[in-house]
Design an enzyme around this catalytic site. Structure first.
Site, PDB file in Angstrom:
ATOM      1  N   ASP A 173      36.678  21.799  47.801  1.00 15.74           N
ATOM      2  CA  ASP A 173      37.072  22.237  48.983  1.00 15.74           C
ATOM      3  C   ASP A 173      36.717  21.309  50.191  1.00 15.74           C
ATOM      4  O   ASP A 173      37.934  21.213  51.093  1.00 15.74           O
ATOM      5  CB  ASP A 173      36.612  23.629  49.495  1.00 15.74           C
ATOM      6  CG  ASP A 173      36.588  24.835  48.486  1.00 15.74           C
ATOM      7  OD1 ASP A 173      37.815  24.758  47.733  1.00 15.74           O
ATOM      8  OD2 ASP A 173      35.796  25.287  47.913  1.00 15.74           O
ATOM      9  N   HIS A 200      34.033  30.132  47.144  1.00 16.97           N
ATOM     10  CA  HIS A 200      34.994  29.276  46.539  1.00 16.97           C
ATOM     11  C   HIS A 200      36.283  30.155  46.263  1.00 16.97           C
ATOM     12  O   HIS A 200      36.573  30.141  44.917  1.00 16.97           O
ATOM     13  CB  HIS A 200      34.658  28.255  45.449  1.00 16.97           C
ATOM     14  CG  HIS A 200      35.788  27.507  44.968  1.00 16.97           C
ATOM     15  ND1 HIS A 200      36.498  26.481  45.372  1.00 16.97           N
ATOM     16  CD2 HIS A 200      36.469  27.690  43.521  1.00 16.97           C
ATOM     17  CE1 HIS A 200      37.364  26.011  44.827  1.00 16.97           C
ATOM     18  NE2 HIS A 200      37.219  26.726  43.642  1.00 16.97           N
TER      19      HIS A 200
HETATM   20  P1  NAD Z   1      40.540  24.223  30.295  1.00 14.41           P
HETATM   21  O1  NAD Z   1      41.118  25.516  29.528  1.00 14.41           O
HETATM   22  O2  NAD Z   1      41.593  22.973  30.195  1.00 14.41           O
HETATM   23  O3  NAD Z   1      39.467  23.524  30.051  1.00 14.41           O
HETATM   24  C1  NAD Z   1      38.233  24.778  29.466  1.00 14.41           C
HETATM   25  C2  NAD Z   1      37.459  24.041  28.273  1.00 14.41           C
HETATM   26  O4  NAD Z   1      36.434  25.077  28.057  1.00 14.41           O
HETATM   27  C3  NAD Z   1      38.274  24.124  27.092  1.00 14.41           C
HETATM   28  O5  NAD Z   1      38.138  22.851  26.502  1.00 14.41           O
HETATM   29  C4  NAD Z   1      37.588  25.472  26.168  1.00 14.41           C
HETATM   30  O6  NAD Z   1      37.692  25.078  24.814  1.00 14.41           O
HETATM   31  C5  NAD Z   1      36.296  25.209  26.528  1.00 14.41           C
HETATM   32  N1  NAD Z   1      35.402  26.440  26.317  1.00 14.41           N
HETATM   33  C6  NAD Z   1      35.982  27.771  26.638  1.00 14.41           C
HETATM   34  N2  NAD Z   1      34.912  28.700  26.288  1.00 14.41           N
HETATM   35  C7  NAD Z   1      33.764  27.701  25.721  1.00 14.41           C
HETATM   36  C8  NAD Z   1      32.670  27.975  25.545  1.00 14.41           C
HETATM   37  N3  NAD Z   1      32.284  29.165  25.136  1.00 14.41           N
HETATM   38  N4  NAD Z   1      31.538  26.979  25.299  1.00 14.41           N
HETATM   39  C9  NAD Z   1      32.151  25.806  25.616  1.00 14.41           C
HETATM   40  N5  NAD Z   1      33.234  25.454  25.729  1.00 14.41           N
HETATM   41  C10 NAD Z   1      34.281  26.486  26.088  1.00 14.41           C
HETATM   42  O7  NAD Z   1      40.152  24.581  31.706  1.00 14.41           O
HETATM   43  P2  NAD Z   1      39.972  23.557  33.036  1.00 14.41           P
HETATM   44  O8  NAD Z   1      41.236  23.213  33.832  1.00 14.41           O
HETATM   45  O9  NAD Z   1      39.066  22.589  32.674  1.00 14.41           O
HETATM   46  O10 NAD Z   1      39.264  24.638  34.033  1.00 14.41           O
HETATM   47  C11 NAD Z   1      38.052  25.161  33.714  1.00 14.41           C
HETATM   48  C12 NAD Z   1      37.420  26.064  34.548  1.00 14.41           C
HETATM   49  O11 NAD Z   1      37.011  25.468  36.010  1.00 14.41           O
HETATM   50  C13 NAD Z   1      38.480  27.154  35.258  1.00 14.41           C
HETATM   51  O12 NAD Z   1      37.655  28.376  35.288  1.00 14.41           O
HETATM   52  C14 NAD Z   1      38.852  26.982  36.316  1.00 14.41           C
HETATM   53  O13 NAD Z   1      39.372  28.059  37.107  1.00 14.41           O
HETATM   54  C15 NAD Z   1      37.795  26.223  37.047  1.00 14.41           C
HETATM   55  N6  NAD Z   1      37.922  25.290  38.088  1.00 14.41           N
HETATM   56  C16 NAD Z   1      36.906  25.396  39.271  1.00 14.41           C
HETATM   57  C17 NAD Z   1      37.070  24.788  40.310  1.00 14.41           C
HETATM   58  C18 NAD Z   1      36.036  24.501  41.201  1.00 14.41           C
HETATM   59  O14 NAD Z   1      36.371  24.247  42.269  1.00 14.41           O
HETATM   60  N7  NAD Z   1      34.900  25.083  41.011  1.00 14.41           N
HETATM   61  C19 NAD Z   1      38.211  23.802  40.279  1.00 14.41           C
HETATM   62  C20 NAD Z   1      39.149  23.669  39.181  1.00 14.41           C
HETATM   63  C21 NAD Z   1      39.027  24.558  38.114  1.00 14.41           C
HETATM   64  C1  LMR Z   2      40.646  25.205  42.832  1.00 15.34           C
HETATM   65  O1  LMR Z   2      40.352  25.239  43.821  1.00 15.34           O
HETATM   66  O2  LMR Z   2      41.674  24.223  42.517  1.00 15.34           O
HETATM   67  C2  LMR Z   2      40.097  25.875  41.658  1.00 15.34           C
HETATM   68  O3  LMR Z   2      39.203  26.655  42.078  1.00 15.34           O
HETATM   69  C3  LMR Z   2      41.107  26.224  40.422  1.00 15.34           C
HETATM   70  C4  LMR Z   2      41.869  27.439  40.807  1.00 15.34           C
HETATM   71  O4  LMR Z   2      42.096  28.446  40.129  1.00 15.34           O
HETATM   72  O5  LMR Z   2      42.486  27.134  42.088  1.00 15.34           O
END
Ligand code: NAD
Ligand code: LMR
Length: 337
Positions: A173, A200
């Site tokens: 953010d 967030h």
């Molecule tokens: P993705 O699907 O590309 O990757 C997620 C990974 O997690 C996959 O490789 C999957 O196999 C793995 N996984 C699932 N269950 C699991 C388990 N029990 N143990 C270990 N690994 C496991 O998703 P992504 O784009 O990498 O996003 C991941 C998360 O991050 C999402 O929930 C997304 O919303 C979040 N996110 C948060 C922010 C933030 O600002 N905090 C920003 C972007 C994304």
């Molecule tokens: C973001 O802010 O990009 C992440 O929290 C992923 C989302 O779901 O928007």
């Protein structure tokens, strides 16, 4: 990118005894995913990490083999659930970063991810509590406003919750806010330091533009605030079903992890990052967790900064954020109850 530094003896003592003498053991859970892979690549460049431990339910041996050819000093290992993989990935860890979980598709809110991600985060947190109870836990998996309280509850139930060591990663953010303000004001990003508080998701993301030292028109404030609050939606829409922010999140996740390493391993003082932690600021309103700027120290959270002076518009934003956050936090706690 990160110069080699002397590790302060104070920081070394505060750290796990299993940390190698020249750096920390850091695990990425969900390491084969959209965030996990670029995040692991960025962390492989840190001289403050001696051991990078990659865990996912699939594909981590390949990711680890690939990263292990990079000629930085850390050792890289990949684990899957096979052969006690999670236990082996976590044992001796100083920092665990958790991007494991499903991302949004267009039309979804972060809260729509709760049903899937709550149990993933709970189970991983339980393993951390068992195998590396003193590690700092950095939660990226959404909805962060609920998954952080879930991690805290897992530790509370075991009587070992340390509020200095559990963080919701809200760095994206402030990264976005800095970039968007620099575009509007036509200034370098270094001059666009924007405090973002709250949580967030949507209205819980509260940018405090009035504290930036820059002047904005009313239209600019409204447009920038909306863009910072809903920046995640821009990426979800543009990816058109292929997920949410991964590369910018990896950048933000690496920034936060490196800041924590600087404070814990290198013993550097005065490092401040925004993060969603257990906080007294809105506790009287039933909001136990809140993001503000936090000074990091050898134990993790050193000092939680207050929200500071804000204007009437920002007071309105906080007033909208607080009840939403209260519901998100309660949802996480209820899931654990
Ligand atoms: P993705 O699907 O590309 O990757 C997620 C990974 O997690 C996959 O490789 C999957 O196999 C793995 N996984 C699932 N269950 C699991 C388990 N029990 N143990 C270990 N690994 C496991 O998703 P992504 O784009 O990498 O996003 C991941 C998360 O991050 C999402 O929930 C997304 O919303 C979040 N996110 C948060 C922010 C933030 O600002 N905090 C920003 C972007 C994304
Ligand atoms: C973001 O802010 O990009 C992440 O929290 C992923 C989302 O779901 O928007």
């Amino acid at each position: 990118m990160f110069a080699t530094r002397q590790i302060s003896s104070l920081a070394k003592r505060a750290f796990s005894t299993t940390a190698a003498s020249n750096g920390a053991k850091v695990a990425v859970l969900g390491a084969a995913g959209g965030i996990g892979q670029p995040l692991s690549l960025l962390l492989k460049q840190s001289s403050l990490i001696s051991h990078l431990s990659l865990y996912d339910i699939v594909n981590t041996p390949g990711v680890a083999a690939d990263l292990s050819h990079i000629n930085s000093n850390s050792k890289v290992e990949g684990f899957t659930p096979k052969d006690n993989g999670l236990k082996n990935a976590l044992t001796g860890c100083d920092i665990v970063v958790i991007p494991a979980g499903v991302p949004r598709k267009p039309g979804m809110t972060r809260d729509d991810l709760f049903n899937t991600n709550a149990s993933i985060v709970r189970d991983l947190a339980q393993a951390c509590a068992e195998h590396c109870p003193k590690a700092h836990i950095l939660v990226i998996a959404n909805p962060v406003n609920s998954t952080v309280p879930i991690v805290a509850e897992v530790y509370n139930k075991k009587g070992i919750f340390d509020p200095k060591r559990v963080f919701g990663v809200t760095t994206l953010d402030v990264v976005r806010a800095s970039r968007f303000v620099s575009e509007v004001k036509k200034i370098p990003v270094e001059d666009a330091k924007i405090t973002v508080v709250g949580g967030h998701s949507g209205v819980t993301i509260v940018p405090l533009l009035s504290q930036s030292g820059h002047k904005f028109t009313e239209e600019e404030v409204k447009a920038l605030t909306h863009r910072i609050q809903f920046g995640g939606d821009e990426v979800v829409k543009a990816k058109d079903g292929a997920g949410s922010a991964t590369l910018s999140m990896a950048f933000a996740g690496a920034r936060f992890t490196n800041s924590l390493l600087e404070a814990t391993v290198a013993g550097k003082k005065g490092i401040v990052e925004p993060t969603f932690v257990k906080s007294p600021i809105f506790e009287k309103d039933g909001v136990e967790f809140f993001a503000t700027n936090v000074e990091l120290g050898p134990e993790g959270v050193e000092k939680i900064h207050p929200v500071g002076k804000i204007n009437e518009f920002e007071e309105g934003l906080i007033a909208a954020a607080v009840p939403e956050l209260k519901g998100n936090i309660a949802k996480g706690k209820k899931f654990m109850a």
